[in-house]
Design a protein around this motif. Structure first.
Motif, short mmCIF file in Angstrom:
data_model
loop_
_atom_site.label_atom_id
_atom_site.label_comp_id
_atom_site.label_asym_id
_atom_site.label_seq_id
_atom_site.Cartn_x
_atom_site.Cartn_y
_atom_site.Cartn_z
N GLY A 1 12.17 9.14 19.75
CA GLY A 1 13.54 9.00 19.28
C GLY A 1 13.65 9.07 17.76
O GLY A 1 12.72 9.49 17.06
N TRP A 2 14.80 8.63 17.28
CA TRP A 2 15.07 8.72 15.85
C TRP A 2 14.12 7.89 14.99
O TRP A 2 13.75 8.33 13.88
CB TRP A 2 16.52 8.31 15.56
N PRO A 3 13.69 6.68 15.40
CA PRO A 3 12.75 5.95 14.54
C PRO A 3 11.47 6.73 14.23
O PRO A 3 11.00 6.74 13.09
CB PRO A 3 12.45 4.68 15.36
N THR A 4 10.91 7.40 15.24
CA THR A 4 9.70 8.19 15.01
C THR A 4 9.99 9.39 14.11
O THR A 4 9.19 9.72 13.22
CB THR A 4 9.11 8.66 16.34
N ALA A 5 11.12 10.05 14.34
CA ALA A 5 11.47 11.20 13.51
C ALA A 5 11.66 10.79 12.05
O ALA A 5 11.18 11.48 11.13
CB ALA A 5 12.74 11.86 14.04
N VAL A 6 12.33 9.66 11.81
CA VAL A 6 12.52 9.19 10.44
C VAL A 6 11.18 8.82 9.81
O VAL A 6 10.92 9.08 8.63
CB VAL A 6 13.50 8.00 10.41
N ALA A 7 10.29 8.20 10.60
CA ALA A 7 8.96 7.84 10.08
C ALA A 7 8.18 9.09 9.68
O ALA A 7 7.48 9.09 8.66
CB ALA A 7 8.20 7.03 11.13
N VAL A 8 8.29 10.15 10.47
CA VAL A 8 7.62 11.40 10.12
C VAL A 8 8.16 11.95 8.81
O VAL A 8 7.39 12.40 7.93
CB VAL A 8 7.78 12.43 11.25
N VAL B 1 -0.96 10.69 14.59
CA VAL B 1 -1.68 10.02 15.68
C VAL B 1 -1.21 8.58 15.83
O VAL B 1 -0.99 8.08 16.95
CB VAL B 1 -3.20 10.09 15.43
N ILE B 2 -1.03 7.88 14.72
CA ILE B 2 -0.55 6.49 14.77
C ILE B 2 0.86 6.43 15.33
O ILE B 2 1.19 5.54 16.13
CB ILE B 2 -0.61 5.87 13.36
N LEU B 3 1.70 7.39 14.95
CA LEU B 3 3.08 7.42 15.46
C LEU B 3 3.17 7.99 16.86
O LEU B 3 4.27 8.03 17.44
CB LEU B 3 3.95 8.26 14.52
N GLN B 4 2.04 8.44 17.42
CA GLN B 4 1.98 9.00 18.78
C GLN B 4 2.88 10.22 18.94
O GLN B 4 3.60 10.36 19.93
CB GLN B 4 2.34 7.92 19.82
N VAL B 5 2.81 11.10 17.94
CA VAL B 5 3.55 12.36 18.01
C VAL B 5 2.70 13.38 18.74
O VAL B 5 1.52 13.58 18.40
CB VAL B 5 3.89 12.86 16.59
N PRO B 6 3.22 14.04 19.77
CA PRO B 6 2.43 15.03 20.51
C PRO B 6 2.01 16.19 19.61
O PRO B 6 2.75 16.62 18.72
CB PRO B 6 3.38 15.50 21.62
N GLY B 7 0.79 16.73 19.86
CA GLY B 7 0.29 17.86 19.09
C GLY B 7 -0.06 17.53 17.66
O GLY B 7 0.10 18.38 16.77
N ALA B 8 -0.56 16.32 17.41
CA ALA B 8 -0.84 15.89 16.03
C ALA B 8 -1.87 16.79 15.35
O ALA B 8 -1.74 17.10 14.16
CB ALA B 8 -1.32 14.43 16.03
N LEU B 9 -2.91 17.23 16.10
CA LEU B 9 -3.93 18.09 15.50
C LEU B 9 -3.34 19.41 15.02
O LEU B 9 -3.64 19.88 13.91
CB LEU B 9 -5.04 18.35 16.51
N LEU B 10 -2.49 20.02 15.82
CA LEU B 10 -1.88 21.28 15.43
C LEU B 10 -1.00 21.11 14.20
O LEU B 10 -1.03 21.94 13.28
CB LEU B 10 -1.07 21.84 16.59
N TRP B 11 -0.23 20.03 14.16
CA TRP B 11 0.67 19.84 13.01
C TRP B 11 -0.13 19.50 11.75
O TRP B 11 0.30 19.84 10.65
CB TRP B 11 1.68 18.75 13.31
N GLY B 12 -1.29 18.82 11.91
CA GLY B 12 -2.14 18.60 10.74
C GLY B 12 -2.70 19.90 10.19
O GLY B 12 -2.74 20.11 8.97
N PRO C 1 6.74 18.57 13.73
CA PRO C 1 6.50 17.15 14.03
C PRO C 1 7.77 16.32 14.11
O PRO C 1 7.81 15.34 14.85
CB PRO C 1 5.59 16.69 12.88
N ILE C 2 8.80 16.69 13.37
CA ILE C 2 10.07 15.97 13.49
C ILE C 2 10.65 16.15 14.88
O ILE C 2 11.10 15.20 15.53
CB ILE C 2 11.07 16.44 12.41
N VAL C 3 10.63 17.40 15.37
CA VAL C 3 11.20 17.69 16.69
C VAL C 3 10.43 16.95 17.78
O VAL C 3 11.03 16.25 18.62
CB VAL C 3 11.19 19.21 16.95
N PHE C 4 9.11 17.05 17.77
CA PHE C 4 8.33 16.39 18.83
C PHE C 4 8.27 14.88 18.63
O PHE C 4 8.13 14.14 19.61
CB PHE C 4 6.92 16.99 18.87
N GLY C 5 8.39 14.41 17.39
CA GLY C 5 8.50 12.98 17.18
C GLY C 5 9.79 12.43 17.75
O GLY C 5 9.81 11.34 18.35
#
Length: 419
Positions: free
Chosen positions: A302-309, A261-272, A293-297
């Motif tokens: 972009g890559w910063p969100t994917a790496v953070a995930v 949710v903080i990283l604003q990744v779509p579908g956070a509830l489903l991935w949790g 979550p990596i794919v949707f992040g």
């Protein structure tokens, strides 16, 4: 060739080894002055097996194959039964504690069943909401996903895959296929409700029957003490494993959900929720939970969100499953890593997704019935991962190997100096 003389060094060494061996065993025959090695006439006849060992092994494997195919054919019935059995084992202490506090037996049993069914209903409701949100969200990223699929197809062709092969591989990555899967899951609400009804009915029946469980085990104990001990150990270990894994899975799912949710990744509830479910699947669950979550992040940030995930999931998994869970669960499981990994693949093949989630309890049940209940083959237990006593022997062997290595190096150094 002539016979060896009594002064032959080989005979002397062999006799000394036999005397040492019998002395370590403390055989009473030596103290009575009888010969250390009995002659052929006085030796006890060795019992001969009715069937050759190879035949017994092949017959056992054939029977195992029949049982496995039977379980796979009846997975729609076996999977809910196993799930209800594990849930009954987990809630049994709640009922006993309520009875000790003066609550009537029927009310205590009903309270435990209602609590478990409420948790299951809440979980499936949250999963239904998350799938609905995912179905509405996926079309927003359809163009980006299609572009990524095209890039994957080009990369496959560049490394030698043919166009037809690449198209076959990436066909499952199309967003329309994901929408069909999610819609099919949503459309299968009737099947989910039916499965819940089956599990609830089995919970009621098993919980009622479990009230006589201790008395039944006490009746069996004089005749089958090893079986009773094995079943009691199985229930304790499964209860501890499932309760601890559930608690840690809830924590893991909540932390991952908040991070997404903080990283604003779509579908956070489903991935949790996916992270919580996959916490029950050893070794493989982490990789299943982290890919979406990596794919949707990546699609959202972009890559910063994917790496953070990747960093968040890696830290949470390392702390929960690699540090906390082994210390809390302790010796409840005692399965080797290889057997745990293979058990996930095996039970998933036999019983489907429920088999993957309940792979550890099912493997513990198989070991309790096939190994722990039979004193004659209980020595196989260390081969399954119960190496509590084996660690001491392994430490002694390592010390002996190091001592032999030092002695060999000293001997080589002495020979070099003598030259």
């Amino acid at each position: 060739m002539g016979s060896a003389s009594p002064a032959d060094p080989a005979v002397m060494i062999g006799g000394r080894m036999l005397r040492d061996r019998w002395a370590r065993r403390g055989d009473p025959a030596e103290r009575r002055g009888q010969p250390l090695v009995p002659d052929a006439a006085s030796a006890a006849p060795v019992p001969r097996a009715l069937l050759p060992r190879a035949t017994v092994i092949l017959v056992g494997l054939a029977a195992a194959v029949v049982v496995v195919f039977g379980l796979a054919a009846a997975r729609s019935v076996v999977a809910p039964v196993v799930l209800a059995l594990v849930l009954t084992i987990c809630v049994h202490p709640i009922r006993r504690r309520l009875e000790r506090r003066g609550v009537p037996r029927g009310l205590a049993t009903g309270s435990a069943i209602v609590a478990v069914f409420a948790l299951l209903t809440g979980f499936f409701a949250a999963l239904f909401v998350a799938l609905a949100q995912f179905t509405a969200l996926l079309p927003q990223y359809a163009d980006q996903i299609e572009a990524g699929v095209a890039a994957v197809a080009d990369a496959l062709e560049s490394i030698g895959f043919g166009a037809a092969q690449a198209e076959t591989i990436v066909a499952g990555l199309e967003p329309s296929r994901a929408i069909e899967i999610a819609t099919g899951l949503l459309g299968g609400v009737t099947g989910v409700v039916f499965s819940l009804v089956i599990v609830l009915t089995l919970l009621i029946l098993m919980a009622v029957d479990a009230t006589y469980g201790p008395a039944i085990l006490r009746q069996l104990e004089p005749r089958r003490p090893d079986l009773v001990e094995a079943l009691a150990g199985f229930t304790r270990n499964v209860r501890r494993y499932m309760v601890v894994t559930t608690g840690l899975g809830v924590v893991q799912g909540l932390v991952n959900w908040l991070a997404l949710v903080i990283l604003q990744v779509p579908g956070a509830l489903l991935w949790g929720l996916l992270s919580f479910i996959c916490s029950f699947i050893p070794n493989i669950g982490y990789f299943i939970a982290i890919i979406p979550p990596i794919v949707f992040g990546f699609l959202a940030g972009g890559w910063p969100t994917a790496v953070a995930v990747i960093v968040v999931y890696g830290l949470v998994n390392a702390v929960v499953q690699s540090i906390i869970q082994p210390k809390v669960v302790g010796g409840a499981v005692r399965l080797s890593e290889t057997i745990t990994f293979v058990s996930v693949l095996f039970w998933a093949l036999v019983l489907g997704p429920v088999g993957a989630i309940l792979a550890v309890p099912l493997t513990l049940l198989a070991r309790a019935v096939l190994i722990d209940a039979d004193p004659g083959i209980r020595w196989w237990r260390p081969a399954t991962g119960d190496v509590h006593e084996t660690k001491e022997l392994a430490s002694e062997m390592s010390a002996e190997a190091r001592a032999e290595g030092r002695a060999a190096r000293a001997a080589r150094a002495g020979r070099r100096r003598s030259r």
